[in-house]
Scaffold this active site. Sequence first.
Site, PDB file in Angstrom:
ATOM      1  N   CYS A 111       0.826  -1.213   0.000  1.00  0.00           N
ATOM      2  CA  CYS A 111       0.000   0.000   0.000  1.00  0.00           C
ATOM      3  C   CYS A 111       0.864   1.269   0.000  1.00  0.00           C
ATOM      4  O   CYS A 111       1.439   1.606  -1.015  1.00  0.00           O
ATOM      5  CB  CYS A 111      -1.012  -0.025   1.144  1.00  0.00           C
ATOM      6  SG  CYS A 111      -2.317   1.207   0.897  1.00  0.00           S
ATOM      7  N   HIS A 146      -3.692  -5.552   0.116  1.00  0.00           N
ATOM      8  CA  HIS A 146      -3.329  -5.800   1.518  1.00  0.00           C
ATOM      9  C   HIS A 146      -3.306  -7.283   1.858  1.00  0.00           C
ATOM     10  O   HIS A 146      -4.204  -7.784   2.536  1.00  0.00           O
ATOM     11  CB  HIS A 146      -4.309  -5.077   2.446  1.00  0.00           C
ATOM     12  CG  HIS A 146      -4.098  -3.605   2.488  1.00  0.00           C
ATOM     13  ND1 HIS A 146      -3.163  -3.001   3.312  1.00  0.00           N
ATOM     14  CD2 HIS A 146      -4.668  -2.595   1.782  1.00  0.00           C
ATOM     15  CE1 HIS A 146      -3.186  -1.686   3.132  1.00  0.00           C
ATOM     16  NE2 HIS A 146      -4.092  -1.412   2.202  1.00  0.00           N
ATOM     17  N   GLU A 164      -1.736  -8.619   4.102  1.00  0.00           N
ATOM     18  CA  GLU A 164      -1.674  -8.795   5.568  1.00  0.00           C
ATOM     19  C   GLU A 164      -3.071  -8.909   6.182  1.00  0.00           C
ATOM     20  O   GLU A 164      -3.215  -9.388   7.298  1.00  0.00           O
ATOM     21  CB  GLU A 164      -0.871  -7.653   6.217  1.00  0.00           C
ATOM     22  CG  GLU A 164      -1.625  -6.361   6.485  1.00  0.00           C
ATOM     23  CD  GLU A 164      -1.817  -5.496   5.235  1.00  0.00           C
ATOM     24  OE1 GLU A 164      -1.531  -5.968   4.115  1.00  0.00           O
ATOM     25  OE2 GLU A 164      -2.265  -4.342   5.398  1.00  0.00           O
TER      26      GLU A 164
END
Length: 248
Positions: A111, A224, A226
Amino acid sequence: MLFVPRPLIGIVPLYDEPRNSFWMLPGYMQAIEHAGGIPVMLPLSSEPSCLRQLAQQLDGFLFSGGQDVAPELYGEQPADYCGAVCSERDAMEKTLLEFVLEFDKPVFGICRGIQFMNVFLGGTLYQDIPSQLQTEIVIPHRQKPPYHEPVHSVTVEPETPLFCVLQTGETLSNTPFEIPVNSFHHQGIRRLAAELKTAACAPDGLIEAVYHPNKRLVFAVQWHPEFSWQNDSNSRKIFSYFVQNCGE
Ligand code: MN
């Protein structure tokens, strides 16, 4: 018994200025640990000797999400649609990335990480995608929770590291393929830095993954992983690719 040390991965800390708090999203650390690394949250320091030593001693670096990159860093004045910036992170990441690239250590950007990498290498950003990127296809780049759920696709380009990492038995060797991704960003790459290459694009043309062809391992994604590593095997493959290549 043979002891194989796990790669130490430094993660750029998140900074909540109003609360005067350094913090970390668990997904960054858990995904790195799950992939076989040891995550280490870095100090928010821009002290060159400190960052130089970290760049030498750690095995890889994750440039995390966060505030908008200051437009002054790519030669623009902030528009009113630009979000909050963080001068401490801008300063830290500039110094850290310089050393990390000099020592050719592995880097993974997420990001803000892809955005900062592009700006650092001479590219520019959309200060706000909805205000500056008018396309026929309107993509929801800033999704609502739950953040692990995919909201748009990206097309992964052949002959890129990401293609090799994510290809399956059904993938044709020279044919782009789509993967679903989550999306939580309002900025993005406008002009790609000359040293970087595109690895994946969203259907509106926005560059969502890049890599540096002349470095050992420098790559970044706009989405993303994560948030999605527990649900999505592609996200896990991306973290494994990063961590396993930090260990050699
Ligand atoms: Mn997106």
